[in-house]
Design a protein around this motif. Structure first.
Motif, PDB file in Angstrom:
ATOM      1  N   PRO A  39       0.799  -1.232   0.000  1.00  0.00           N
ATOM      2  CA  PRO A  39       0.000   0.000   0.000  1.00  0.00           C
ATOM      3  C   PRO A  39       0.832   1.283   0.000  1.00  0.00           C
ATOM      4  N   PHE A  40       2.085   1.206   0.429  1.00  0.00           N
ATOM      5  CA  PHE A  40       2.946   2.381   0.503  1.00  0.00           C
ATOM      6  C   PHE A  40       3.863   2.509  -0.714  1.00  0.00           C
ATOM      7  N   MET A  41       3.816   1.543  -1.622  1.00  0.00           N
ATOM      8  CA  MET A  41       4.696   1.549  -2.787  1.00  0.00           C
ATOM      9  C   MET A  41       4.046   2.285  -3.956  1.00  0.00           C
ATOM     10  N   ASP A  42       4.887   2.706  -4.897  1.00  0.00           N
ATOM     11  CA  ASP A  42       4.401   3.399  -6.088  1.00  0.00           C
ATOM     12  C   ASP A  42       3.566   2.460  -6.940  1.00  0.00           C
ATOM     13  N   GLN A  86      11.399   1.856   7.327  1.00  0.00           N
ATOM     14  CA  GLN A  86      11.721   2.705   8.471  1.00  0.00           C
ATOM     15  C   GLN A  86      10.499   3.450   8.990  1.00  0.00           C
ATOM     16  N   ASN A  87       9.701   4.008   8.089  1.00  0.00           N
ATOM     17  CA  ASN A  87       8.593   4.874   8.495  1.00  0.00           C
ATOM     18  C   ASN A  87       7.312   4.137   8.837  1.00  0.00           C
ATOM     19  N   HIS A  88       7.130   2.931   8.299  1.00  0.00           N
ATOM     20  CA  HIS A  88       5.851   2.254   8.476  1.00  0.00           C
ATOM     21  C   HIS A  88       5.950   0.887   9.149  1.00  0.00           C
ATOM     22  N   MET A  89       7.111   0.222   9.052  1.00  0.00           N
ATOM     23  CA  MET A  89       7.224  -1.126   9.591  1.00  0.00           C
ATOM     24  C   MET A  89       8.005  -1.203  10.902  1.00  0.00           C
TER      25      MET A  89
END
Length: 209
Positions: free
Chosen positions: A59-62, A117-120
């Motif tokens: 969901p966070f990938m391009d 780093q930011n989500h996991m």
């Protein structure tokens, strides 16, 4: 004159074929089709574990609809291969699984690293703070080793990095002669990471950290 026209036409056809091959190459390369032993060697994770991770970070990938867009599964495997081997970006990009340019590999590693780093990281790297959580960790250590009251095992490890700017390179050269970050890790008995501290360079002694 006719010979020149024929030669130019042949060159044009060859270029078109290369474009077609380039457009279909990435989509036809499925890292999950690799045998499990080879997959573990390349990425240090099982195919099942990588699929689970892909579902969480996708969901966070391009996203894109271009025919040359690199599938998210390949993007994740490129980053994992780089993390696992520590090889240079060009070597990763030339691997038979990930035929991707050095520039694109660099972008992919940067993107996946930011997502992790930011989500996991905050979701999975958690030090036990409640009494119930601490008792579970302590009991696991005590059952296996007979030592009471242990919340975690702590140590430092050197993570190799590129040469930093000249003004600060003395902070990162370690006793083994290469540049690194001296990273402190805390884990439970099952090797789950509970805390990570990567502030200091390789020249800093373990005791200080």
């Amino acid at each position: 004159m006719s010979l020149l026209v024929i030669t130019l036409a042949i060159r044009h056809d060859r270029r078109n074929m290369l474009r077609i091959q380039r457009r279909t190459l990435r989509d036809s390369t499925d890292p999950f089709s690799i045998p499990e032993p080879r997959f573990l060697e390349l990425f240090r994770f099982s195919r099942t574990a990588v699929r689970v991770l892909l579902v969480e970070i996708e969901p966070f990938m391009d996203t894109a609809v271009r025919s040359t867009f690199i599938p998210n599964s390949s993007r994740l495997c490129v980053a994992l291969h780089y993390y696992a081997t520590g090889s240079f970006l060009r070597d990763v990009g030339q691997d038979f699984v990930c035929l991707i340019s050095k520039t694109m590999v660099s972008r992919i590693v940067h993107q996946i690293t930011e997502i992790l780093q930011n989500h996991m990281a905050q979701r999975y790297i958690i030090f036990p703070t409640t009494l119930e959580q601490q008792n579970i960790v302590k009991q696991r250590f005590f059952t296996a080793t007979g030592f009471p009251g242990i919340l975690g095992a702590i140590d430092c490890t050197h993570v190799k990095i590129k040469k930093p700017p000249l003004a600060v390179e003395h902070r990162y050269i370690n006793r083994k002669g290469y540049f690194s970050k001296n990273v402190q890790l805390v884990c439970d008995f099952d090797l789950n990471i509970l805390a990570c501290f990567a502030r200091y360079g390789g020249s800093t002694h373990y005791a200080y950290i």
